[in-house]
Scaffold this motif. Structure first.
Motif, short mmCIF file in Angstrom:
data_model
loop_
_atom_site.label_atom_id
_atom_site.label_comp_id
_atom_site.label_asym_id
_atom_site.label_seq_id
_atom_site.Cartn_x
_atom_site.Cartn_y
_atom_site.Cartn_z
N UNK A 1 0.86 -1.18 0.00
CA UNK A 1 0.00 0.00 0.00
C UNK A 1 0.90 1.23 0.00
N UNK A 2 0.33 2.34 -0.33
CA UNK A 2 1.11 3.56 -0.39
C UNK A 2 1.27 4.04 -1.82
N UNK A 3 2.49 4.39 -2.19
CA UNK A 3 2.73 4.91 -3.53
C UNK A 3 2.55 3.83 -4.60
N UNK A 4 2.56 4.21 -5.82
CA UNK A 4 2.25 3.34 -6.95
C UNK A 4 3.13 2.09 -6.94
N UNK A 5 2.47 0.95 -6.80
CA UNK A 5 3.17 -0.32 -6.68
C UNK A 5 4.02 -0.62 -7.91
N UNK A 6 3.50 -0.31 -9.07
CA UNK A 6 4.19 -0.66 -10.31
C UNK A 6 5.46 0.15 -10.54
N UNK A 7 5.72 1.12 -9.70
CA UNK A 7 6.95 1.90 -9.86
C UNK A 7 8.10 1.31 -9.07
N UNK A 8 7.88 0.17 -8.43
CA UNK A 8 8.90 -0.44 -7.59
C UNK A 8 9.40 -1.75 -8.16
N UNK A 9 10.69 -1.97 -8.05
CA UNK A 9 11.26 -3.29 -8.19
C UNK A 9 10.96 -4.03 -6.88
N UNK A 10 10.41 -5.23 -6.99
CA UNK A 10 10.02 -5.99 -5.79
C UNK A 10 10.93 -7.19 -5.62
N UNK A 11 11.27 -7.47 -4.37
CA UNK A 11 12.16 -8.59 -4.10
C UNK A 11 11.74 -9.37 -2.87
N UNK A 12 12.31 -10.57 -2.79
CA UNK A 12 12.17 -11.41 -1.61
C UNK A 12 13.56 -11.73 -1.08
N UNK A 13 13.68 -11.66 0.22
CA UNK A 13 14.91 -12.03 0.92
C UNK A 13 14.54 -13.01 2.02
N UNK A 14 15.56 -13.64 2.58
CA UNK A 14 15.31 -14.51 3.73
C UNK A 14 16.48 -14.42 4.69
N UNK A 15 16.18 -14.72 5.95
CA UNK A 15 17.21 -14.69 6.97
C UNK A 15 17.00 -15.84 7.94
N UNK A 16 17.99 -16.71 7.99
CA UNK A 16 17.97 -17.83 8.92
C UNK A 16 18.67 -17.41 10.21
N UNK A 17 18.38 -18.08 11.32
CA UNK A 17 19.01 -17.72 12.60
C UNK A 17 20.53 -17.76 12.50
N UNK A 18 21.15 -16.68 12.95
CA UNK A 18 22.60 -16.60 12.96
C UNK A 18 23.24 -16.31 11.62
N UNK A 19 22.41 -16.07 10.61
CA UNK A 19 22.95 -15.80 9.27
C UNK A 19 22.51 -14.42 8.79
N UNK A 20 23.22 -13.94 7.79
CA UNK A 20 22.87 -12.65 7.20
C UNK A 20 21.65 -12.79 6.29
N UNK A 21 20.98 -11.68 6.10
CA UNK A 21 19.85 -11.67 5.18
C UNK A 21 20.37 -11.90 3.77
N UNK A 22 19.71 -12.80 3.05
CA UNK A 22 20.18 -13.13 1.71
C UNK A 22 19.07 -12.96 0.68
#
Length: 124
Positions: free
Chosen positions: A25-46
């Motif tokens: 929600x908020x500004x125009x969604x289609x103007x954004x590159x969208x991504x998914x990341x994940x973070x496991x315990x004790x690890x960096x976000x990847x």
């Protein structure tokens, strides 16, 4: 800024599937590159996957290529992550993120808006 809310996480056995959703929600969604990341315990976000603004092009981390599929519906302001053939090593908190930069981008610092995350647990 865009506000992001993920859903769809849960507990699944190895080899199973889950579909994550991220509503914006908020500004125009289609103007954004969208991504998914994940973070496991004790690890960096990847980085997991990201999509062009139109949704016509998506790219993936090698660890999930062929198993995960990112899609987006700009009319619904929603991005999805279909996860198949899940493995225990996919266990993590999964985050949706939005960026005003053009792809390909994959660093967490490239993305300015983040959801709260949704837990995915894959049992062996």
């Amino acid at each position: 800024q865009v506000q992001l809310v993920e859903s769809g996480g849960g507990l699944v056995q190895a080899g199973g599937s889950l579909r994550l959703s991220c509503a914006a929600s908020g500004r125009t969604f289609s103007s954004y590159t969208m991504g998914w990341f994940r973070q496991a315990p004790g690890k960096e976000r990847e980085f997991v996957a990201a999509s062009s603004r139109s949704g016509g092009n998506s790219y993936y981390a090698d660890s999930v290529k062929g198993r995960f599929t990112l899609s987006r519906d700009n009319a619904k302001n929603t991005v999805y992550l279909q996860m198949n053939s899940l493995k225990p090593e996919d266990t993590a908190v999964y985050y949706c993120a939005a960026s005003s930069f053009f792809p390909p981008i994959s660093r967490p610092t490239d993305f300015g808006s983040w959801g709260q995350g949704t837990q995915v647990t894959v049992s062996s």
